[in-house]
Design a protein around this motif. Structure first.
Motif, PDB file in Angstrom:
ATOM      1  N   LEU A  38      -2.870   7.907  26.637  1.00 19.06           N
ATOM      2  CA  LEU A  38      -2.875   6.454  26.495  1.00 19.06           C
ATOM      3  C   LEU A  38      -2.374   6.042  25.117  1.00 19.06           C
ATOM      4  N   ALA A  39      -2.785   6.743  24.077  1.00 19.08           N
ATOM      5  CA  ALA A  39      -2.305   6.447  22.721  1.00 19.08           C
ATOM      6  C   ALA A  39      -0.798   6.673  22.624  1.00 19.08           C
ATOM      7  N   SER A  40      -0.295   7.698  23.306  1.00 18.76           N
ATOM      8  CA  SER A  40       1.149   7.938  23.332  1.00 18.76           C
ATOM      9  C   SER A  40       1.878   6.783  24.006  1.00 18.76           C
ATOM     10  N   MET A  41       1.275   6.231  25.057  1.00 18.56           N
ATOM     11  CA  MET A  41       1.866   5.078  25.734  1.00 18.56           C
ATOM     12  C   MET A  41       1.936   3.869  24.793  1.00 18.56           C
ATOM     13  N   LEU A  42       0.905   3.679  23.971  1.00 15.51           N
ATOM     14  CA  LEU A  42       0.907   2.580  23.006  1.00 15.51           C
ATOM     15  C   LEU A  42       2.025   2.771  21.980  1.00 15.51           C
ATOM     16  N   MET A  43       2.273   4.022  21.608  1.00 17.96           N
ATOM     17  CA  MET A  43       3.398   4.279  20.691  1.00 17.96           C
ATOM     18  C   MET A  43       4.736   4.074  21.385  1.00 17.96           C
ATOM     19  N   GLU A  44       4.831   4.509  22.633  1.00 19.11           N
ATOM     20  CA  GLU A  44       6.065   4.341  23.387  1.00 19.11           C
ATOM     21  C   GLU A  44       6.470   2.878  23.470  1.00 19.11           C
ATOM     22  N   GLU A  45       5.479   2.000  23.627  1.00 14.85           N
ATOM     23  CA  GLU A  45       5.750   0.570  23.749  1.00 14.85           C
ATOM     24  C   GLU A  45       5.781  -0.128  22.401  1.00 14.85           C
TER      25      GLU A  45
END
Length: 335
Positions: A185-192
């Motif tokens: 989930l944290a990676s998704m926040l970075m992706e966006e």
């Protein structure tokens, strides 16, 4: 699944130039050990590749956060340390390319490819929660995550939080059930582009090319809120569209070639330069034999036309017959 002729995937991406760092649309063809790219000539893929990227020994970074205004980048670093920056048209397209390229790089390691499949499909954010909801709660003064000064590698960074603290916070606020889910989930926040790595430890993880460890559940890795996300240009200032039209759901997106209205040349833009309302428009496919009436230049195949309610004619070319049919069907639903 591999296509005919050993092609694993093909389509449009925007590539940064090596010498002059301009960005141009190219047609990419992925094979088992090579990524070929072609110029577009008259709206069509050129007959010979303009260049190739040898995948043996390559590392891939996705998401690549080296350009704040380009969150949909993939970075490839070759065995000889040459960097290629490729931009997709959507997060889904970017992730699909990154997944297929990574599979091609690790083609001789079936266990690695299987691991990537499991990673890709293991976590889904609940439908009633959005990434915006999570960021809003992170900013909440009473229950959010509180940035503070941190010293790492001899430097002091203001308003940061450590990776393991964010993982703890995501679990304690029931956004994730495990540390693995929280890291995803944290990676998704970075992706966006909601979060940014800061300091050597976290930025090196982004550049390592290891898709399994983009975000670090680590007390030495630092992250900050990406405040530039709040400074988006107001689209209403760039285009004369209504707020209702701009806030609508995206039905379909991708690269198309469009004939210019004044110079009648064909362009594939990689940034929004205009638009038009589809309400009351007519859309139809054009014949594939010869150059249809109204089309300038030796441009043939996969063409369609949109006539607006003000009788303005737009001539557009898709990359294939199937893609053209999808665009026509999508546009018809909006007219």
């Amino acid at each position: 699944m591999e296509q005919e002729g050993g092609v694993l995937k093909e389509g449009f991406l925007v590539k940064r130039g090596h010498i002059v760092h301009n960005w141009k649309v190219r047609w990419f063809v992925l094979k088992q050990n090579t990524l070929l790219y072609y110029k577009l000539e008259g709206g069509r893929k050129g007959t010979s590749p303009k260049g190739q990227i040898l995948l043996d020994g390559c590392t891939i970074t996705c998401p690549c956060l080296e350009y704040e205004t380009r969150p949909l980048l993939i970075k490839l670093r070759t065995r000889t340390s040459t960097d290629y920056f490729l931009e997709a048209c959507s997060r889904e397209d970017r992730d699909a390319w990154a997944f297929e390229i990574t599979g091609a790089i690790h083609a001789g390691q079936p266990g690695k490819v299987q691991q990537l499949h499991l990673m890709k499909n293991s976590f889904q954010l609940p439908s009633h929660i959005s990434l915006h909801d999570i960021i809003d709660k992170m900013h909440d003064s009473s229950c959010g995550i509180r940035p503070s000064p941190n010293m790492k590698q001899g430097s002091t960074y203001k308003k940061t939080f450590i990776g393991s603290s964010l993982v703890d916070w995501l679990i304690s606020n029931h956004f994730a059930a495990s540390r693995i889910e929280a890291v995803t989930l944290a990676s998704m926040l970075m992706e966006e582009n909601f979060l940014k790595p800061i300091g050597n430890r976290s930025t090196e993880a982004i550049r390592s090319g290891d898709l399994a460890e983009q975000f670090l559940d680590d007390s030495t890795a630092l992250y900050i809120f990406n405040e530039s996300c709040k400074k988006k240009t107001n689209s209403k200032e760039e285009f004369n569209f209504s707020a209702a039209e701009l806030s609508g759901t995206v039905i379909k997106q991708g690269y198309l070639a469009k004939q210019g209205h004044k110079r009648k040349n064909w362009k594939e833009e990689n940034r929004p330069v205009g638009g038009f309302s589809l309400r009351g428009s007519l859309v139809s496919a054009l014949e594939d034999n010869g150059v249809p009436t109204g089309v300038k230049g030796n441009v043939q195949g996969n063409l369609f036309k949109v006539i607006t309610k003000d009788d303005v004619h737009y001539y557009i070319q898709a990359s294939s017959k199937a893609e053209r049919a999808e665009w026509i069907e999508a546009i018809k639903r909006l007219t």
